[in-house]
Design a protein around this motif. Structure first.
Motif, PDB file in Angstrom:
ATOM      1  N   LEU A  71     -60.507 -47.341 -34.818  1.00 26.74           N
ATOM      2  CA  LEU A  71     -61.400 -46.841 -33.771  1.00 26.74           C
ATOM      3  C   LEU A  71     -62.846 -47.219 -34.042  1.00 26.74           C
ATOM      4  O   LEU A  71     -63.568 -47.634 -33.125  1.00 26.74           O
ATOM      5  N   ASP A  72     -63.273 -47.062 -35.271  1.00 27.13           N
ATOM      6  CA  ASP A  72     -64.646 -47.412 -35.606  1.00 27.13           C
ATOM      7  C   ASP A  72     -64.904 -48.893 -35.355  1.00 27.13           C
ATOM      8  O   ASP A  72     -65.956 -49.286 -34.834  1.00 27.13           O
ATOM      9  N   LEU A  73     -63.934 -49.712 -35.712  1.00 28.34           N
ATOM     10  CA  LEU A  73     -64.043 -51.150 -35.501  1.00 28.34           C
ATOM     11  C   LEU A  73     -64.010 -51.487 -34.016  1.00 28.34           C
ATOM     12  O   LEU A  73     -64.744 -52.351 -33.534  1.00 28.34           O
ATOM     13  N   TRP A  74     -63.176 -50.754 -33.278  1.00 22.08           N
ATOM     14  CA  TRP A  74     -62.914 -51.100 -31.883  1.00 22.08           C
ATOM     15  C   TRP A  74     -64.099 -50.832 -30.963  1.00 22.08           C
ATOM     16  O   TRP A  74     -64.285 -51.511 -29.964  1.00 22.08           O
ATOM     17  N   ILE A  75     -64.919 -49.826 -31.310  1.00 20.01           N
ATOM     18  CA  ILE A  75     -66.041 -49.499 -30.441  1.00 20.01           C
ATOM     19  C   ILE A  75     -67.328 -50.203 -30.865  1.00 20.01           C
ATOM     20  O   ILE A  75     -68.346 -50.120 -30.171  1.00 20.01           O
ATOM     21  N   ASP A 124     -57.601 -37.795 -29.392  1.00 21.89           N
ATOM     22  CA  ASP A 124     -58.162 -37.213 -28.177  1.00 21.89           C
ATOM     23  C   ASP A 124     -59.567 -36.675 -28.421  1.00 21.89           C
ATOM     24  O   ASP A 124     -60.458 -36.821 -27.572  1.00 21.89           O
ATOM     25  N   ASP A 125     -59.785 -36.079 -29.593  1.00 27.12           N
ATOM     26  CA  ASP A 125     -61.109 -35.531 -29.892  1.00 27.12           C
ATOM     27  C   ASP A 125     -62.154 -36.628 -30.017  1.00 27.12           C
ATOM     28  O   ASP A 125     -63.313 -36.450 -29.630  1.00 27.12           O
ATOM     29  N   VAL A 126     -61.741 -37.801 -30.515  1.00 27.51           N
ATOM     30  CA  VAL A 126     -62.670 -38.926 -30.646  1.00 27.51           C
ATOM     31  C   VAL A 126     -63.010 -39.492 -29.275  1.00 27.51           C
ATOM     32  O   VAL A 126     -64.167 -39.825 -28.987  1.00 27.51           O
ATOM     33  N   LEU A 127     -62.003 -39.600 -28.409  1.00 26.40           N
ATOM     34  CA  LEU A 127     -62.232 -40.122 -27.065  1.00 26.40           C
ATOM     35  C   LEU A 127     -63.227 -39.254 -26.304  1.00 26.40           C
ATOM     36  O   LEU A 127     -64.105 -39.755 -25.591  1.00 26.40           O
ATOM     37  N   LYS A 128     -63.090 -37.943 -26.462  1.00 24.38           N
ATOM     38  CA  LYS A 128     -63.953 -37.013 -25.740  1.00 24.38           C
ATOM     39  C   LYS A 128     -65.263 -36.735 -26.481  1.00 24.38           C
ATOM     40  O   LYS A 128     -66.159 -36.097 -25.924  1.00 24.38           O
TER      41      LYS A 128
END
Length: 214
Positions: A71-75, A124-128
């Motif tokens: 996730l960190d890499l992806w954003i 889900d918590d990261v997305l929000k």
């Protein structure tokens, strides 16, 4: 290849953890969390199952840590969009970075897509939280460009959604892309996609009185 951040472990421990992550990325991107097994991950990593369990308490633990790193890499490509740059150039650079990630990191993209299709139970918590905050920041930048007349009027959120859709498609549906294009165009598919997406977004973004001519 996804590189996991170094920890305070020995070189051999780091290498084995990296091998497990690489194997897990293969297995999870193909089968998802539900379909994956520790036996499959161990076999791909060239390790015994007890050796894998020594480092991780089950496949869910591997999956969660791998997804957090991903996730960190992806954003990160979105983080690089700068309010100080030329609006069209900044957005096109973001498109190109996302397309390059689909070319270079197809397993990571498919793993992320699988998590989304399962309603993102692990992130889900990261997305929000983290992702929403970043998207809100960058859509604010884009909205500012719209209001200044520097790009054509458009909805910044849906612009970003469209970039995700048009770039990640080439990783998540790679077998379909290659099947439809055929062997003769397979090697050139990402170069062709970059030309097409650049033209499409240039025409979308330029104010009407300054639109590039075909």
């Amino acid at each position: 290849m996804t590189r996991i951040r170094p920890s305070g472990k020995t070189r051999i421990q780091r290498e084995k953890r990296q091998a497990i992550f690489e194997a897990a990325l293969d297995v999870f991107s193909e089968a998802g969390l539900r379909g994956a097994t520790l036996d499959q991950i161990a076999a791909r990593a060239g390790l015994s199952k007890p050796n894998v369990v020594y480092y991780f308490d089950g496949k869910e633990a591997i999956y969660r840590e791998l997804l957090e790193e991903l996730l960190d890499l992806w954003i990160d490509p979105l983080r690089q969009l700068s309010a100080k740059g030329d609006p069209v150039a900044e957005i096109l650079a973001y498109v190109h970075r996302k397309l390059d990630m689909s070319r270079d990191m197809p397993r990571e993209s498919r793993l992320f897509a699988t998590e989304m299709l399962q309603n993102a139970p692990h992130i889900d918590d990261v997305l929000k939280g983290t992702l929403k905050a970043l998207v809100d920041e960058k859509t604010g930048v884009i909205q500012g460009w719209v209001e200044q007349g520097r790009i054509a009027p458009l909805d910044p959120h849906h612009l970003i959604f469209s970039i995700w859709a048009t770039t990640q498609h080439y990783a998540d549906f790679d077998v379909q892309v290659r099947g439809v294009l055929g062997a003769a165009r397979e090697e050139a598919r990402f170069d062709e996609a970059k030309v097409f997406l650049t033209t499409m977004y240039e025409r979308l973004l330029h104010p009407q009185d300054d639109a590039p001519r075909a």
